[in-house]
Design a protein around this motif. Structure first.
Motif, PDB file in Angstrom:
ATOM      1  N   VAL A 173      15.339  -3.789  -5.830  1.00 59.31           N
ATOM      2  CA  VAL A 173      14.710  -2.635  -5.197  1.00 59.31           C
ATOM      3  C   VAL A 173      13.242  -2.954  -4.943  1.00 59.31           C
ATOM      4  CG1 VAL A 173      14.103  -0.188  -5.434  1.00 59.31           C
ATOM      5  CG2 VAL A 173      16.292  -1.012  -6.349  1.00 59.31           C
ATOM      6  N   LEU A 174      12.789  -2.697  -3.725  1.00 65.50           N
ATOM      7  CA  LEU A 174      11.379  -2.847  -3.370  1.00 65.50           C
ATOM      8  C   LEU A 174      10.860  -1.489  -2.932  1.00 65.50           C
ATOM      9  CD1 LEU A 174      12.549  -5.791  -3.058  1.00 65.50           C
ATOM     10  CD2 LEU A 174      10.726  -6.151  -1.422  1.00 65.50           C
ATOM     11  N   ILE A 175       9.744  -1.069  -3.534  1.00 60.39           N
ATOM     12  CA  ILE A 175       9.125   0.218  -3.208  1.00 60.39           C
ATOM     13  C   ILE A 175       7.689  -0.052  -2.813  1.00 60.39           C
ATOM     14  CG2 ILE A 175       8.518   2.518  -4.057  1.00 60.39           C
ATOM     15  CD1 ILE A 175      10.629   2.108  -6.270  1.00 60.39           C
ATOM     16  N   SER A 176       7.252   0.564  -1.721  1.00 61.02           N
ATOM     17  CA  SER A 176       5.891   0.339  -1.243  1.00 61.02           C
ATOM     18  C   SER A 176       5.205   1.638  -0.877  1.00 61.02           C
ATOM     19  CB  SER A 176       5.923  -0.576  -0.009  1.00 61.02           C
ATOM     20  OG  SER A 176       4.625  -0.719   0.536  1.00 61.02           O
ATOM     21  N   SER A 177       3.905   1.610  -1.035  1.00 62.09           N
ATOM     22  CA  SER A 177       3.054   2.650  -0.469  1.00 62.09           C
ATOM     23  C   SER A 177       3.290   2.661   1.036  1.00 62.09           C
ATOM     24  CB  SER A 177       1.593   2.319  -0.775  1.00 62.09           C
ATOM     25  OG  SER A 177       0.720   2.974   0.110  1.00 62.09           O
ATOM     26  N   THR A 178       3.073   3.786   1.649  1.00 62.11           N
ATOM     27  CA  THR A 178       3.237   3.887   3.103  1.00 62.11           C
ATOM     28  C   THR A 178       2.052   3.310   3.875  1.00 62.11           C
ATOM     29  OG1 THR A 178       2.332   6.120   3.010  1.00 62.11           O
ATOM     30  CG2 THR A 178       4.745   5.912   3.010  1.00 62.11           C
ATOM     31  N   ALA A 179       0.961   2.985   3.199  1.00 62.89           N
ATOM     32  CA  ALA A 179      -0.204   2.412   3.883  1.00 62.89           C
ATOM     33  C   ALA A 179       0.184   1.085   4.535  1.00 62.89           C
ATOM     34  CB  ALA A 179      -1.353   2.205   2.901  1.00 62.89           C
ATOM     35  N   ASN A 180      -0.328   0.846   5.741  1.00 61.00           N
ATOM     36  CA  ASN A 180       0.024  -0.361   6.494  1.00 61.00           C
ATOM     37  C   ASN A 180      -0.118  -1.631   5.669  1.00 61.00           C
ATOM     38  OD1 ASN A 180       0.323   1.422   8.607  1.00 61.00           O
ATOM     39  ND2 ASN A 180      -1.280   0.530   9.885  1.00 61.00           N
ATOM     40  N   ARG A 181      -1.240  -1.777   4.971  1.00 58.63           N
ATOM     41  CA  ARG A 181      -1.507  -3.031   4.268  1.00 58.63           C
ATOM     42  C   ARG A 181      -0.528  -3.281   3.125  1.00 58.63           C
ATOM     43  NH1 ARG A 181      -5.215   0.855   3.333  1.00 58.63           N
ATOM     44  NH2 ARG A 181      -5.983   1.253   1.222  1.00 58.63           N
ATOM     45  N   ALA A 182      -0.108  -2.247   2.440  1.00 58.33           N
ATOM     46  CA  ALA A 182       0.877  -2.400   1.360  1.00 58.33           C
ATOM     47  C   ALA A 182       2.266  -2.649   1.946  1.00 58.33           C
ATOM     48  CB  ALA A 182       0.888  -1.167   0.466  1.00 58.33           C
ATOM     49  N   ARG A 183       2.622  -1.865   2.933  1.00 58.11           N
ATOM     50  CA  ARG A 183       3.934  -2.006   3.579  1.00 58.11           C
ATOM     51  C   ARG A 183       4.107  -3.399   4.170  1.00 58.11           C
ATOM     52  NH1 ARG A 183       3.485   1.042   8.316  1.00 58.11           N
ATOM     53  NH2 ARG A 183       2.891  -0.954   9.174  1.00 58.11           N
ATOM     54  N   ASP A 184       3.062  -3.906   4.827  1.00 55.76           N
ATOM     55  CA  ASP A 184       3.160  -5.227   5.448  1.00 55.76           C
ATOM     56  C   ASP A 184       3.177  -6.347   4.413  1.00 55.76           C
ATOM     57  OD1 ASP A 184       3.322  -3.964   7.868  1.00 55.76           O
ATOM     58  OD2 ASP A 184       1.250  -4.365   8.454  1.00 55.76           O
ATOM     59  N   THR A 185       2.462  -6.185   3.316  1.00 60.62           N
ATOM     60  CA  THR A 185       2.548  -7.146   2.218  1.00 60.62           C
ATOM     61  C   THR A 185       3.985  -7.189   1.696  1.00 60.62           C
ATOM     62  OG1 THR A 185       0.236  -6.773   1.578  1.00 60.62           O
ATOM     63  CG2 THR A 185       1.685  -7.734  -0.095  1.00 60.62           C
ATOM     64  N   ALA A 186       4.589  -6.023   1.534  1.00 58.87           N
ATOM     65  CA  ALA A 186       5.976  -5.936   1.064  1.00 58.87           C
ATOM     66  C   ALA A 186       6.927  -6.625   2.035  1.00 58.87           C
ATOM     67  CB  ALA A 186       6.368  -4.471   0.870  1.00 58.87           C
ATOM     68  N   VAL A 192       2.680  -5.452  -7.378  1.00 57.75           N
ATOM     69  CA  VAL A 192       1.986  -6.248  -6.370  1.00 57.75           C
ATOM     70  C   VAL A 192       0.860  -5.429  -5.751  1.00 57.75           C
ATOM     71  CG1 VAL A 192       2.262  -7.645  -4.274  1.00 57.75           C
ATOM     72  CG2 VAL A 192       4.211  -7.339  -5.833  1.00 57.75           C
ATOM     73  N   ARG A 193      -0.339  -5.991  -5.791  1.00 62.54           N
ATOM     74  CA  ARG A 193      -1.441  -5.370  -5.060  1.00 62.54           C
ATOM     75  C   ARG A 193      -1.400  -5.895  -3.632  1.00 62.54           C
ATOM     76  NH1 ARG A 193      -8.039  -5.810  -5.642  1.00 62.54           N
ATOM     77  NH2 ARG A 193      -8.440  -4.327  -3.965  1.00 62.54           N
ATOM     78  N   HIS A 194      -1.601  -5.024  -2.669  1.00 60.85           N
ATOM     79  CA  HIS A 194      -1.585  -5.453  -1.270  1.00 60.85           C
ATOM     80  C   HIS A 194      -2.568  -6.598  -1.047  1.00 60.85           C
ATOM     81  CE1 HIS A 194      -5.495  -3.830  -0.078  1.00 60.85           C
ATOM     82  NE2 HIS A 194      -5.202  -2.784  -0.829  1.00 60.85           N
ATOM     83  N   ALA A 195      -2.275  -7.398  -0.040  1.00 57.63           N
ATOM     84  CA  ALA A 195      -3.130  -8.542   0.294  1.00 57.63           C
ATOM     85  C   ALA A 195      -4.365  -8.074   1.074  1.00 57.63           C
ATOM     86  CB  ALA A 195      -2.334  -9.553   1.099  1.00 57.63           C
ATOM     87  N   LYS A 196      -5.219  -9.039   1.413  1.00 55.61           N
ATOM     88  CA  LYS A 196      -6.490  -8.739   2.077  1.00 55.61           C
ATOM     89  C   LYS A 196      -6.264  -8.029   3.415  1.00 55.61           C
ATOM     90  CE  LYS A 196     -10.900 -10.687   3.349  1.00 55.61           C
ATOM     91  NZ  LYS A 196     -11.781 -11.846   3.312  1.00 55.61           N
ATOM     92  N   ALA A 197      -7.013  -6.942   3.596  1.00 58.41           N
ATOM     93  CA  ALA A 197      -6.872  -6.107   4.790  1.00 58.41           C
ATOM     94  C   ALA A 197      -8.206  -5.973   5.514  1.00 58.41           C
ATOM     95  CB  ALA A 197      -6.358  -4.721   4.390  1.00 58.41           C
ATOM     96  N   LEU A 233      -3.276  -5.750   7.485  1.00 58.56           N
ATOM     97  CA  LEU A 233      -3.602  -7.032   6.868  1.00 58.56           C
ATOM     98  C   LEU A 233      -4.339  -7.902   7.880  1.00 58.56           C
ATOM     99  CD1 LEU A 233      -0.276  -8.029   5.049  1.00 58.56           C
ATOM    100  CD2 LEU A 233      -2.337  -7.033   4.049  1.00 58.56           C
ATOM    101  N   VAL A 234      -5.276  -8.698   7.401  1.00 60.33           N
ATOM    102  CA  VAL A 234      -5.930  -9.707   8.232  1.00 60.33           C
ATOM    103  C   VAL A 234      -5.069 -10.970   8.142  1.00 60.33           C
ATOM    104  CG1 VAL A 234      -8.244  -8.714   7.954  1.00 60.33           C
ATOM    105  CG2 VAL A 234      -7.440 -10.455   6.344  1.00 60.33           C
ATOM    106  N   PRO A 235      -5.250 -11.937   9.048  1.00 61.74           N
ATOM    107  CA  PRO A 235      -4.434 -13.163   8.999  1.00 61.74           C
ATOM    108  C   PRO A 235      -4.439 -13.838   7.620  1.00 61.74           C
ATOM    109  CG  PRO A 235      -5.596 -13.065  11.073  1.00 61.74           C
ATOM    110  CD  PRO A 235      -6.109 -11.909  10.241  1.00 61.74           C
ATOM    111  N   GLU A 236      -5.591 -13.853   6.963  1.00 71.32           N
ATOM    112  CA  GLU A 236      -5.672 -14.437   5.626  1.00 71.32           C
ATOM    113  C   GLU A 236      -4.743 -13.709   4.644  1.00 71.32           C
ATOM    114  OE1 GLU A 236      -8.987 -14.783   2.052  1.00 71.32           O
ATOM    115  OE2 GLU A 236      -9.687 -14.538   4.105  1.00 71.32           O
ATOM    116  N   GLY A 237      -4.659 -12.390   4.778  1.00 70.58           N
ATOM    117  CA  GLY A 237      -3.772 -11.594   3.917  1.00 70.58           C
ATOM    118  C   GLY A 237      -2.306 -11.863   4.195  1.00 70.58           C
ATOM    119  N   ILE A 238      -1.971 -12.043   5.459  1.00 72.45           N
ATOM    120  CA  ILE A 238      -0.584 -12.361   5.823  1.00 72.45           C
ATOM    121  C   ILE A 238      -0.191 -13.712   5.229  1.00 72.45           C
ATOM    122  CG2 ILE A 238       0.971 -12.880   7.744  1.00 72.45           C
ATOM    123  CD1 ILE A 238      -0.781 -10.863   9.408  1.00 72.45           C
ATOM    124  N   MET A 239      -1.074 -14.708   5.364  1.00 74.44           N
ATOM    125  CA  MET A 239      -0.797 -16.040   4.835  1.00 74.44           C
ATOM    126  C   MET A 239      -0.699 -16.021   3.306  1.00 74.44           C
ATOM    127  SD  MET A 239      -0.248 -17.894   7.390  1.00 74.44           S
ATOM    128  CE  MET A 239      -0.094 -19.421   6.492  1.00 74.44           C
TER     129      MET A 239
END
Length: 167
Positions: free
Chosen positions: A51-64, A8-13, A27-33
């Motif tokens: 198992v879910l593994i994510s980058s520690t970057a906010n945008r990847a973590r929040d997408t996860a 999964v690529r992180h959503a729009k940030a 993430l911006v609201p559009e990315g959250i949606m």
């Protein structure tokens, strides 16, 4: 045993501002949606990930987190791997190769260009540049996670948030 990896690529940030660390972009609201729509779609398709593994970057973590919630997975169970942020495709392979043997499916959340390169490396298929918030599902037949490497997987599907808007 057939295993499935969802990349999964992180959503729009947020755009990167001069005062902001790239790691801390949210993430911006559009990315959250878009993440919620993708998670709902994956749930409707019967996708399960143990198992879910994510980058520690906010945008990847929040997408996860958003996708996990849609899949009825506890967001607290997401494993954060700092190497997935700027670690290159080798970091993604190391994360996959260390998955538990009893895990049948896993989801990994990260960044371009690494996720696109990684999907193409595993499948030797032209994935192109993965869109923000998109998911590539890759299956492996009769391999342990520790045996996963180049050209060992098959691209089962690739879906983008824009495609979901058309449905």
């Amino acid at each position: 045993m057939k295993r499935t990896l969802y990349i999964v690529r992180h959503a729009k940030a947020e755009d990167r501002a001069a005062f902001m660390s790239d790691h801390d972009r949210d993430l911006v609201p559009e990315g959250i949606m878009a993440s919620a729509r993708m998670g709902r779609y994956l749930h409707e398709q019967g996708v399960q990930a143990t198992v879910l593994i994510s980058s520690t970057a906010n945008r990847a973590r929040d997408t996860a987190k958003v996708i996990a919630e849609q899949l009825a997975i506890d967001p607290q169970s997401i494993i954060l791997d700092e190497k997935l942020f700027e670690g290159g495709p080798k970091a993604y392979l190391a994360a996959v190769n260390s998955l538990p043997a009893d895990c049948e499916s896993a989801m990994i959340f990260g960044h371009n260009p690494d996720v696109s390169y990684f999907a193409e490396y595993l499948t030797h298929q032209d994935v192109g540049s993965m869109s923000k918030g998109s998911v590539a599902a890759i299956t492996f037949d009769n391999l342990n996670w520790s045996e996963v490497s180049g050209r060992t997987g098959f691209l089962a599907f690739y879906v983008t948030p824009k495609e979901l808007l058309k449905q």
